[in-house]
Design a protein around this motif. Structure first.
Motif, short mmCIF file in Angstrom:
data_model
loop_
_atom_site.label_atom_id
_atom_site.label_comp_id
_atom_site.label_asym_id
_atom_site.label_seq_id
_atom_site.Cartn_x
_atom_site.Cartn_y
_atom_site.Cartn_z
N PRO A 217 0.81 -1.22 0.00
CA PRO A 217 0.00 0.00 0.00
C PRO A 217 0.85 1.27 0.00
O PRO A 217 0.48 2.26 -0.64
CB PRO A 217 -0.82 -0.13 1.29
N VAL A 218 1.98 1.25 0.70
CA VAL A 218 2.83 2.44 0.71
C VAL A 218 3.43 2.68 -0.65
O VAL A 218 3.42 3.81 -1.18
CB VAL A 218 3.94 2.29 1.77
N TYR A 219 4.01 1.60 -1.24
CA TYR A 219 4.60 1.76 -2.56
C TYR A 219 3.55 2.23 -3.57
O TYR A 219 3.80 3.14 -4.37
CB TYR A 219 5.20 0.43 -3.04
N ARG A 220 2.39 1.58 -3.53
CA ARG A 220 1.33 1.91 -4.49
C ARG A 220 0.87 3.35 -4.32
O ARG A 220 0.74 4.10 -5.31
CB ARG A 220 0.17 0.94 -4.29
N CYS A 221 0.66 3.73 -3.07
CA CYS A 221 0.20 5.10 -2.83
C CYS A 221 1.26 6.12 -3.24
O CYS A 221 0.95 7.17 -3.81
CB CYS A 221 -0.14 5.26 -1.34
N LEU A 222 2.54 5.80 -2.95
CA LEU A 222 3.62 6.71 -3.35
C LEU A 222 3.68 6.84 -4.86
O LEU A 222 3.81 7.96 -5.40
CB LEU A 222 4.94 6.18 -2.79
N HIS A 223 3.58 5.73 -5.58
CA HIS A 223 3.62 5.77 -7.04
C HIS A 223 2.43 6.53 -7.60
O HIS A 223 2.57 7.30 -8.58
CB HIS A 223 3.66 4.35 -7.59
N ILE A 224 1.28 6.30 -6.98
CA ILE A 224 0.07 6.97 -7.47
C ILE A 224 0.19 8.48 -7.30
O ILE A 224 -0.07 9.27 -8.23
CB ILE A 224 -1.17 6.43 -6.75
N TYR A 225 0.58 8.91 -6.11
CA TYR A 225 0.71 10.36 -5.89
C TYR A 225 1.84 10.95 -6.73
O TYR A 225 1.77 12.12 -7.14
CB TYR A 225 0.94 10.65 -4.40
N SER A 226 2.89 10.16 -6.96
CA SER A 226 3.95 10.64 -7.84
C SER A 226 3.44 10.79 -9.26
O SER A 226 3.75 11.78 -9.95
CB SER A 226 5.13 9.66 -7.81
N ALA A 227 2.64 9.82 -9.71
CA ALA A 227 2.07 9.89 -11.05
C ALA A 227 1.11 11.07 -11.18
O ALA A 227 1.00 11.68 -12.25
CB ALA A 227 1.37 8.58 -11.39
#
Length: 811
Positions: free
Chosen positions: A292-302
């Motif tokens: 969830p952290v990686y996914r959320c970080l990637h999503i907000y980065s995107a």
């Protein structure tokens, strides 16, 4: 026109023209620019069999178009499976068209008048075919967009949100511009912002669930990390123990050593634990799903909103850190309370360290250092506050071990822990205080249970048991046959053992503190000095001052302290064997046992003198003199004979004491007895004393002098002990022989016979006797000798008063 007479070349040209005409007809039909009726009429009007050839050409053209359509469909087959499925209905129409074309051809062959009808059908079919082609082209353009949008929906339903964002970017940048003229495209474009917001909300919800999950699993993560750190350290600790000084608790002799096999067992167990731990090594990823952290970080980065996510994550983790660092009110009551507190903190920072190394920029080293410094200050404050409630040294020791494991674990993750080890030195002072309190109770119990009698041994085995516990060496005692007795009582080996146990207990706390052997040696010696000077000394002094401790017990206590004092050098050797630090080192602290036991012995000696004097006072209080008796009984008083017998028996016990102590006690007793007798004789409440009473008193003093001359304690030179009664003897002799002229004439001279007689004492006693003579000799004034005696007494009294007055003026 007839062609019979034309040359062959002309015939060929005509055929070529006919072929070209058919081609033109087909082109006109396909172009839909000219009316088809005129074209068909031209075909039939040109030659009789022209329609047949035209139909052949038409069939050939249709076949060519069919082939082209087939090629085109084959070419686009992989991308247009769904489109072809939609065109199955068109296939039926194409078959129908084919049937109609055949029928039209038949009808055209049968009758030309039906050509117009068939031609219209053909035109209608051509229009349908053109529409189909247009539909295919538009479907070819729209199908990738629809496929990508369908893929987006699948990704959303499959919770592949980062992929969905990438798909949205492709739709917006590549696919939507191709079909922007269509209304469905605008509808799709309008849904994308909402989808992005949904993705942000869903990913944030997942992050919140993740934060809640790691908050619940922090203690499990911390427990795992601390266990692994402890297992990694166990092997090196076992090696250190094997190479360090051999010592043990249950197998200690005079040299305080244990067998090497014990260390081999320790090393073997450590190796087994290390091997066992390798089979079940868990990592933080095994316990926590970080996706969830990686996914959320990637999503907000995107989405270009990475800073918002970082700020939210750090803010929430700081809140969780404050909650973790706030201990429960009952944390100090049990070791489990401290363990849960530490494991939660370790779990928190293990997660942060993992996030630091697997993500870029979500947390930084500066951020984790700031968070750790805040946590460290809170941890130290909590430990200082709550550890002060720990009164059990075992609990303090377990707390120390937990802090060491806690510090080693976090140090392995790169966090500085020097302040924790500094705190351990503070806790060590408290640990020593709890140890001192515990050992104060142990010493009190030992002293309470001691019978203060020499230890009897009836066999060689019993003798060896005692010397294995206490370093006693006496060649004379070894030569004696069984049964025999050690000079000390049973408390001495017990005290010695407990002092060593205290050193072991103190050493347990000093281990794993990352300190040198010299520092550990210094700590052990200082702790032992505190035990000796504060606790053991206080317990001995309190014991000595207890009312029920008699003279015999005090004598045994003096003997005990002598042997404990001699054993101090063995305690120093014991510490040296543990730390491998030589006693000759410049900065090595010495044990203060010598002064401790000397002070206790002096206190016991003083208490002996005090109790002995008190006992003398008790006997003296039993005195019942008849101060008005006319003559003595001819024998000493009973109370005095009992007192002398008591002194003889007690001085027999003193033979075990050092010579000076026994001599001092004997001299003190004689001096106190002399002083008590003198005070009794000169008591202000005693108004009258007869000569008979003086004679009786003289008999008692004679017994005292005989006792002093009998040397009740060996070691006195000449009549040293008799000097204690010299003042009393000279005073009584003065009254017994009535030698006042000599006394008054020689007063103040060094060679005076009555040098020790104080004028005040002589005056007091003389006045008591004068009053007695006046009362008993009522008719003394009628006898000349008595009158002369009275005058002499008056003269002596006046002279004595003059001496007393002169003495007071010189003072």
């Amino acid at each position: 026109m007839s062609t019979a007479g034309k040359p062959e070349a002309r015939g060929t040209m005509l055929e070529e023209d006919a072929e070209q005409a058919y081609e033109n007809f087909l082109a006109e039909i396909q172009s839909f620019e000219l009316p088809i009726e005129a074209t068909l009429r031209s075909v039939y009007d040109d030659q009789p069999n022209a329609h047949k050839k035209f139909m052949e050409k038409l069939d050939a053209c249709i076949r060519n178009h069919d082939k082209e359509i087939e090629k085109m469909c084959n070419f686009h087959h992989q991308g247009f499976v769904d489109a072809i499925t939609e065109l199955l209905k068109v296939r039926a129409d194409a078959e129908k068209l084919k049937v109609q074309v055949i029928e039209t051809n038949r009808r055209l062959q049968e009758a030309g008048k039906e050509v117009m009808v068939q031609t219209e059908d053909i035109i209608r079919c051509r229009i349908q075919q053109r529409n189909i082609t247009t539909v295919v082209e538009k479907l070819q353009l729209c199908l990738p967009v629809l496929e990508m949008y369908s893929k987006l929906k699948e990704q959303m339903s499959g919770k592949r949100y980062y992929s969905a964002l990438k798909t949205m970017e492709q739709l917006e940048n590549v696919y939507f511009p191709r079909v922007s003229q269509y209304r469905f495209c605008q509808l799709m474009i309008d849904t994308l912002p909402k989808l992005r917001e949904d993705i942000k909300d869903i990913s944030m919800s997942d992050l919140k669930d993740f934060l809640e999950s790691i908050r619940k699993h922090s203690d499990r993560i911390g427990e795992m990390a601390m266990k692994q750190a402890q297992q990694q350290k166990s092997f090196s600790v076992a090696l250190q123990k094997q190479n360090s000084v051999r010592f043990g608790k249950h197998m200690r002799g005079n040299n305080d050593r244990i067998l090497d096999e014990k260390n081999d067992i320790i090393l073997k167990r450590a190796l087994e634990e290390e091997a066992g731990s390798e089979e079940e090594v868990l990592t933080v990823q095994d316990l926590v799903d970080f996706s969830p952290v990686y996914r959320c970080l990637h999503i907000y980065s995107a989405l270009g909103d990475e800073e918002t996510f970082e700020n939210y994550y750090r803010k929430q983790r700081k809140k969780q850190a404050r909650l973790v660092l706030q201990p429960q009110s009952s944390v100090h009551e049990t070791v489990d309370g401290y363990r849960r507190y530490f494991t939660q903190i370790v779990g928190f920072f293990v997660v942060e360290d993992h996030i630091l190394h697997v993500t870029q920029g979500l947390v930084t080293r500066a951020y984790t250092d700031e968070l750790w410094n805040m946590a460290l200050s809170k941890i130290i404050a909590v430990l200082r506050a709550h550890s002060s409630y720990c009164a059990d040294p075992g609990l303090v020791l377990e707390l120390k071990n937990l802090i060491v494991v806690f510090a080693d674990t976090l140090q392995g993750y790169g966090f500085p822990v020097n302040r924790l080890f500094d705190l351990l030195f503070e806790i060590r002072e408290q640990y020593n205080e709890t140890l001192l309190k515990k050992w104060a109770g142990i010493f009190r119990d030992i002293f309470e249970e001691d019978n203060y009698s020499p230890i009897p041994v009836g066999s060689e085995e019993e003798y060896k048991v005692i010397i294995s516990k206490f370093p006693f060496q006496d060649a004379d005692l070894e030569k004696q046959s069984f049964p025999k007795k050690f000079p000390m009582s049973q408390s001495v080996p017990l005290i010695y053992i407990q002092v060593k146990e205290f050193i072991y207990a103190s050493l347990k706390f000093s281990e794993s503190l990352h300190r040198s052997s010299t520092e550990i040696d210094d700590m052990l010696r200082k702790s032992t000095n505190l035990l000796l000077t504060r606790i053991l000394s206080t317990c001995l002094l309190n014991l000595i001052r207890k009312p029920h401790i008699g003279l015999t017990e005090l004598v045994q206590i003096i003997i005990n302290t002598t042997h404990l004092e001699q054993a101090c050098r063995y305690l120093e050797d014991f510490i040296t064997n543990i730390t491998n630090i030589s006693q000759e080192t410049v900065h090595t602290t010495r044990l203060y046992g010598l002064s401790t036991f000397k002070d206790a012995r002096h206190a016991a000696e003083g208490e002996i003198y005090t109790k002995l004097n008190q006992k003398i006072d008790e006997f003296v209080q039993l005195a019942d003199y008849d101060w008005t008796m006319t003559e003595s009984d001819g024998r000493a008083s009973g109370y005095l004979m009992d007192l002398i017998n008591f002194l003889r028996s007690i001085f027999q016990v003193f033979t075990h004491l050092p010579g000076k102590v026994a001599q001092t006690a004997c001299m003190s007793a004689c001096q106190h007895l002399s002083t008590s007798l003198m005070q009794m004789l000169l008591d202000s409440e005693l108004k009258q004393i007869s000569m008979g009473a003086v004679q009786q008193f003289n008999l008692d003093v004679i017994q005292c002098e005989l006792f002093a001359s009998s040397e009740p304690v060996p070691g006195f030179q000449g009549d040293t002990l008799q000097l204690a009664f010299l003042e009393l003897r000279q005073l009584l002799d003065l009254f017994m022989v009535w030698d006042w002229s000599t006394y008054l004439a020689d007063y103040g001279r060094p060679a005076s016979k009555y040098l020790r007689v104080n004028p005040h004492s002589a005056l007091t006693l003389l006045e008591k006797m004068k009053d007695t003579n006046k009362k008993n000799n009522i008719f003394a004034q009628f006898r000349k000798n008595d009158r002369d005696r009275e005058k002499l007494i008056e003269t002596v009294v006046k002279q004595l008063r003059g001496l007393v007055t002169g003495m007071s003026q010189h003072m």
